[in-house]
Design an enzyme around this catalytic site. Sequence first.
Site, PDB file in Angstrom:
ATOM      1  N   ALA A 110       0.704  -0.574   0.200  1.00  0.00           N
ATOM      2  CA  ALA A 110       0.169  -0.049   0.379  1.00  0.00           C
ATOM      3  C   ALA A 110       0.546   1.324  -0.548  1.00  0.00           C
ATOM      4  O   ALA A 110       2.604   1.142   0.244  1.00  0.00           O
ATOM      5  CB  ALA A 110      -0.964   0.176   0.922  1.00  0.00           C
ATOM      6  N   PHE A 111       0.452   2.179  -0.156  1.00  0.00           N
ATOM      7  CA  PHE A 111       1.173   3.573  -0.641  1.00  0.00           C
ATOM      8  C   PHE A 111       1.396   3.687   0.311  1.00  0.00           C
ATOM      9  O   PHE A 111       2.708   4.875   0.761  1.00  0.00           O
ATOM     10  CB  PHE A 111       0.370   4.495  -1.286  1.00  0.00           C
ATOM     11  N   LYS A 112       1.500   3.894   1.860  1.00  0.00           N
ATOM     12  CA  LYS A 112       1.134   3.944   3.394  1.00  0.00           C
ATOM     13  C   LYS A 112       3.299   3.654   3.117  1.00  0.00           C
ATOM     14  O   LYS A 112       3.649   4.604   4.005  1.00  0.00           O
ATOM     15  CB  LYS A 112       0.516   3.493   4.351  1.00  0.00           C
ATOM     16  N   ASP A 113       3.108   2.807   2.671  1.00  0.00           N
ATOM     17  CA  ASP A 113       4.780   2.273   3.294  1.00  0.00           C
ATOM     18  C   ASP A 113       5.569   3.780   2.980  1.00  0.00           C
ATOM     19  O   ASP A 113       6.797   3.532   3.157  1.00  0.00           O
ATOM     20  CB  ASP A 113       5.400   1.252   2.221  1.00  0.00           C
ATOM     21  N   LEU A 116       5.804   5.531   5.535  1.00  0.00           N
ATOM     22  CA  LEU A 116       5.746   5.286   7.105  1.00  0.00           C
ATOM     23  C   LEU A 116       7.348   4.109   6.490  1.00  0.00           C
ATOM     24  O   LEU A 116       8.249   3.983   8.306  1.00  0.00           O
ATOM     25  CB  LEU A 116       5.272   4.121   7.543  1.00  0.00           C
TER      26      LEU A 116
END
Length: 462
Positions: A110-113, A116
Amino acid sequence: MKYISTRGKVPPIGFIDAILMGLADDGGLLVPERIPQVSADTLQKWQRLSYQELALEIFTLYVDQDIPRDELKQLVDDSYATFRHEDVTPVRRIRNDLHVLELFHGPTFAFKDVALQFLGNLYSYVSRKRNSIIHIVGATSGDTGASAIEGVRGKEGIKICILHPHGKVSRVQELQMTTVDDANVLNLAVEGTFDDCQRIIKELFADVDFKHQYHLRAINSINIARILAQTVYYFFAYFQLANHGHTGPANFSVPTGNFGDIFAGYLAKAMGLPVGKLILATNENNILAHFVNEGVYQPGEFKSTHSPSMDIQVASNFERYLYYLYGGDAAKVAALMDEFKAQGRVIVPADVLERVQETFAAYAVGNEECLNVIGDYYAKYDYLLDPHTACGVAASDRVAGDGEVTVALSTAHPAKFDESIRLREITQTYPREIQALFDKAQHQTVVGGTNEDVKSRLVAFF
Ligand SMILES: *Cc1c(COP(=O)(O)O)cnc(C)c1O
């Protein structure tokens, strides 16, 4: 470079202090005191940089003296070495007027990687440099938790506890969080909803004694480091198009929940990137689309949709945009947020709405429409969209003008949301890394939905 609060009551602080503060102490959000301007010359110089080189240039503008350049470079390199694609965030051409920016090649798909992985390394750096204890606590409806855990698992000086609603995240999301067996990770599955999880976290942070005694740190999307990390791929995507001969502006279509990702696009545009329209896509939780189209920001009734990471009523990053919309007038923002608290809505006058619409176009995507777009694009282009990405693509098809070129941000891999994909009778093969999760043991503790239940687990863990 210093950071100030959208509500004007925090003395200017440096980058690292801004990261550690999370939410500004006056209840506002931290923003850079000025937005660095990137000249056409510099844009041209940046056009051939690798993702990592570009990230280093952009971060340098914001981090300033707080982290020496060679150490910042190491942080960037470590953060993106975990991605499976050499371009980190590659761009795929669907049609001449539509390109998909694939943001899901990180560890949790997911793009949150993108943000994060960097924030995890940054916390670890700060813990070493300042000898400070970092105890991250957060709530997740799915993607943030897995991504945050992946960002800090096994890192010295850091412990992380993530609350998720028991049985209410997708199967893959649950496995991604709970199959991690590092000793510094605690998964609490709360008997309740995501709102219960979020309320518990808020109250833990509001308990100032507890917060300080246990060194609690936040991981949610109001952290300015997350916004900065996401700004990079807008530049990178534009340069990919430019390297293939594109000139002039490009639209970006962004599936939106907390207004974090699209705010990063706003920042890129404000820095000087030739962004055409920022297309704001929502699902049936359409508060933000309503704001862009009518000038009224008013949360309503929560709806469960195929794109759960966008099932959000109060967009925590929206205040940052209001700050710039009103020309950096912190007193005005504070007054608007007071009005929001008292009346549950913010209304902007016609001349202000006009300015909003110069930057943004918006469209709210229905549940059926989302699935139809997934089916259509699979049939027509042999490209499988996840339900979040499908909202962005649907919005782009609705509001992009003739002859305009749009980059649609793909925020998750479809394998994470197979439950929805299967509704269109599409069978997908899971990536190897996701398939492997099904054979691993799960580590999670089911707890009741009260603060005390969670607190006692935390005290034992820390
Ligand atoms: C978090 C998330 C979003 C929404 O991003 P915001 O920054 O909250 O607007 C969209 N898609 C996916 C897959 C997400 O995980």
